[in-house]
Write an enzyme that holds these catalytic residues in place. Structure first.
Site, PDB file in Angstrom:
ATOM      1  N   GLY A  57      17.412  43.640  30.755  1.00  0.00           N
ATOM      2  CA  GLY A  57      18.018  42.465  30.123  1.00  0.00           C
ATOM      3  C   GLY A  57      17.944  42.476  28.612  1.00  0.00           C
ATOM      4  CB  CYS A  59      42.320  37.522  51.340  1.00  0.00           C
ATOM      5  SG  CYS A  59      43.557  38.722  50.788  1.00  0.00           S
ATOM      6  CB  CYS A  67      42.742  41.646  53.896  1.00  0.00           C
ATOM      7  SG  CYS A  67      41.439  40.843  52.936  1.00  0.00           S
ATOM      8  CB  CYS A  73      41.030  40.654  47.929  1.00  0.00           C
ATOM      9  SG  CYS A  73      40.500  40.155  49.562  1.00  0.00           S
ATOM     10  CB  CYS A  75      42.571  43.559  49.500  1.00  0.00           C
ATOM     11  SG  CYS A  75      43.706  42.401  50.276  1.00  0.00           S
TER      12      CYS A  75
END
Lengths: 256, 293, 226
Positions: B31, B240, B243, B265, B271
């Protein structure tokens, strides 16, 4: 009783030029001390040294910490000093924009110090912010307004709220009423006096306005050319000044 | 000039060593923003120069490289970066998440869970999460070193006070291993939980800002929030349309001038793989028809 | 309660050729609890100067000023502040307050400073204001807008709010009508009865006769050379 702040032999040079020299005093809990002097007298340098914003060349600033008693704030680590600065100390700047986040709402400004010490409940933070705005006479419906939309006096009161929300024990003020209209000054002085008494605050107020110290300060230090030329009870110093410079200062005030 | 005139992966070896040192330091201090001497790349700032340099320092000839931009493998940016390394490093490329060993990304984390043998490289525009509240770099560095993060919550406070909820929906700040507050790059907050405890190495490169930071595998990553306004990795409340996936991050696509729209997606590979496996969404048939027509 | 021994006072005017002006020498007096002593002498003889020195407002050049066991001439500011809060009251001729503070608060403040609870402090303040004929409708206003006589009575109410063991009164009855003057003198008598040691300046001869046990002529403390 242990003094809240014990200041010993503070000297600060800017190269060869003197900032302030050999300043020492004790400040007890609940005491308000004024520091007066003209521009360049070293009063702001001294305040900076006391508040950990400037490193003096010599001296000690012993603060009576909650946990460990008196400790020299000049030799403690920076994280410790900054922690003190956002919990036990407060600093009220002359110009509110130096002490406020102008892009953040009034509530956010007041809440910041709470969040800085770990507050993580939005409702509580906001509640405390509103409570403090009320104490400095800013109405609740301004809580989401930014300080840019506030008048100078309101900004100054907001700065005070932001500083006092964590219940500090020592407040540093640098010309807190400077640049404000006289009527606005009076309101601010009244507010400060009330808060100082209610919260039992100790304060160090730097100003060139003798009326401000007469109303707010128990004790007074007069500075000239980096030196303390006189100190004592505020009313004694103002009514029976001993040093030539103080006499000049007092006699120079316009009477109304 | 021929392609052979380029050093492997475009950058010279000394530069790559310098970047690798920054990456290793970043991995050692999760970080923490490590400064590095960002090079001029043959593309403008804002087009992923940071990510490209990190990828260049990370790729080996055996790697398989994938690039996504907003989840898609086939946008201009993704295609050009992919081609860049095809040409300068000669590495294999793929669009399939699970076949890739190094994935450079802009603004998304793939839906397919990543594994221990993968590296995810993020393109980062502004690495400093405190920037918009405290513009002074000297001050933000001090705030990081002293762990003074009250200001981060001020931003979230402002969100709630203005919008009634935390309105930050991307680049949502996180705290890493209980220490550094980090900007996860402009990924949707929906992706934030994927960063936590991830088996893959995650590297972040900011070219213009000259910063690299990193998350080693299985790092604790927590999205900042309030007790009474907990973090919510929301997405569009929809499946979606191609899909039928109910758990993936969706893009809204306007399909005509009459208000027609569909949700698909954002991860094109995910997808496509679902559709090939026989999953169908509400408008899949319509699309097939149009494609056939 | 108040013991003054051989006190002198000079003013040094640094900005006027450092002229040194001796104004008092050998001031000695003693006030017992329950006693009221009047300072007399011509205008400019040093009555107010002596009072101010007792209060710590002027610095004494030499000598001892013992009030409640503290030597005001030597004490630290902090000790003088504590003395003023607890022990030594001062009713000056002029009211000096922060603008905007309501009259009732102004009067109650000395009680709040010694830790009196708010309700009883305000009750006592209201009681005093009533006795001094400040109408209740004015209590919520700042006394800065009041007439001179009203301000003086507010000042007196403030001075008598806390039962100080020692009191300094500078012309408390000046410019008051008969009725208010009588009230003020009653307040002084009550203070004496509860054992307060009082030093006062009264130009009003009859008032002096009524409340004072003794008179001290400060002309006797005027430096010979002056």
């Amino acid at each position: 009783m242990t003094p809240l702040l014990q200041v010993r032999d503070i000297s600060k040079f800017y190269g060869a030029r003197l900032g302030c020299r050999d300043v020492g005093f004790d400040l007890y809990p609940g005491e308000v001390m004024g520091i007066v002097g003209e521009s360049g007298s070293g009063k702001s340098t001294l305040l900076g040294c006391l508040a950990g914003q400037l490193a003096p060349d010599t001296g000690e600033v012993l603060f009576d910490t909650r946990g460990e008693g008196p400790r020299d704030t000049l030799t403690m680590s920076e994280p410790e000093r900054r922690m003190l600065a956002r919990t036990d100390w407060a600093f009220v700047h002359q110009h509110a924009r130096e002490g406020l986040r102008m892009g953040v709402s009034a509530g956010g400004n007041v809440g910041e110090r709470l969040m800085a010490v770990g507050a993580r409940h939005y409702g509580d933070i906001r509640g405390q912010a509103i409570d403090w705005l009320d104490r400095v006479e800013i109405s609740e419906d301004r809580v989401d307004d930014k300080p840019t939309a506030f008048s100078g006096g309101m900004q100054q009161r907001l700065q005070i709220a932001r500083n006092l929300v964590t219940g500090p024990r020592l407040v540093f003020m640098d010309e807190p009423t400077g640049g404000l209209d006289v009527s606005v000054q009076a309101r601010l002085l009244d507010l400060l006096r009330g808060l100082v008494r209610e919260m039992g605050l100790s304060a160090i107020i730097v100003t060139h306005d003798l009326a401000v110290v007469r109303l707010l300060a128990d004790r007074l230090m007069v500075m000239k050319d980096g030196h303390v030329v006189e100190s004592g009870l505020t009313d004694q110093v103002l009514d029976d000044p001993q040093h030539g410079y103080t006499q000049l200062l007092v006699s120079s005030v316009l009477q109304v | 000039m021929t392609d052979q005139a380029y050093n492997f992966a475009y950058l010279d070896e000394q530069t790559k060593r310098m970047i690798r040192r920054a990456i290793l330091k970043g991995l050692a201090i999760p970080g923490y923003q490590v400064p590095f001497a960002s090079r001029e790349m043959p593309m403008p700032y804002g087009w992923g120069t940071g990510g490209v340099q990190v990828s260049a320092a990370t790729l080996t000839p055996e790697d398989t490289f994938k690039v996504i931009d907003q989840g898609a493998d086939d946008t201009t940016n993704a295609v050009s970066i992919r081609k860049f390394f095809q040409r300068t490093a000669g590495v294999a490329t793929t669009e399939e998440t699970d076949k890739a060993t190094v994935i450079q990304t802009r603004h998304r984390i793939p839906e397919t869970p990543l594994g221990e043998d993968q590296v995810l490289v993020y393109q980062v525009p502004i690495p400093e999460p405190l920037r918009f509240l405290e513009p002074r770099e000297t001050e933000t560095r001090k705030m990081h070193s002293l762990e003074e993060y009250g200001l981060m919550h001020v931003k979230l406070y402002e969100d709630i006070s203005q919008h009634g909820a935390i309105a930050t929906s991307y680049a949502y700040p996180v705290k890493v291993e209980g220490r550094y507050v980090m900007d996860p790059s402009p990924i949707p907050k929906f992706d934030n939980p994927k960063m936590a405890d991830c088996p893959a190495i995650q590297l972040f490169g900011a070219g213009r800002e000259q910063r690299i930071y990193a998350l080693p595998p299985y790092t604790k990553v927590v999205s900042l929030d309030f007790e009474d306004h907990p973090f919510d990795p929301s997405k569009a409340d929809h499946a979606c349309d191609l899909c039928g996936a109910g758990e993936s991050y969706l893009d809204e696509v306007i399909t005509d001038d009459a208000g027609g729209r569909m949700f698909v997606c954002s991860d094109t590979d995910y997808c496509r793989a679902r559709r090939e496996a026989g999953h169908l969404g509400a408008q899949a048939a319509v699309m097939e028809e149009e494609a056939g027509a | 309660m108040i013991e003054i021994e051989n006190v002198s006072k000079t003013f040094t005017l640094h900005n006027q050729g450092s002229a040194v002006i001796p104004v008092m020498e050998g001031a000695t007096l003693s006030v017992q609890p329950g006693e009221c002593v009047a300072l007399i002498g011509a205008s400019g003889a040093g009555k107010s100067t002596l009072m101010r020195m007792i209060y710590g407002n002027y610095l004494a050049a030499s000598g001892r000023i013992m009030v409640g066991g503290i030597d005001v001439a030597q004490a630290k500011p902090r000790d003088i502040l504590a003395l003023r809060r607890q022990t030594l009251g001062y009713v000056s001729q002029f009211l000096r307050v922060v603008p905007r503070v309501p009259t009732l608060e102004v009067v109650a403040e000395p009680l709040l400073l010694v830790g009196e609870n708010r309700d009883s402090a305000l009750a006592r303040a209201g009681d005093l204001l009533t006795r001094l004929n400040i109408p209740e409708r004015l209590w919520g206003l700042s006394p800065t807008t009041f007439s001179g006589g009203e301000q003086q009575r507010v000042n007196i109410a403030r001075g008598f709010a806390h039962t100080y063991p020692a009191l300094l009164l500078d012309e408390p009855t000046a410019s008051l009508d008969a009725q208010n003057r009588d009230t003020v003198l009653s307040l002084v008598e009550e203070a004496k009865d509860r054992g307060a040691a009082i030093v006062g300046i009264f130009h009003d001869e009859a008032a002096r006769q009524r409340v004072c046990n003794r008179e001290i002529d400060v002309t006797g403390f005027t430096p010979v050379a002056a």
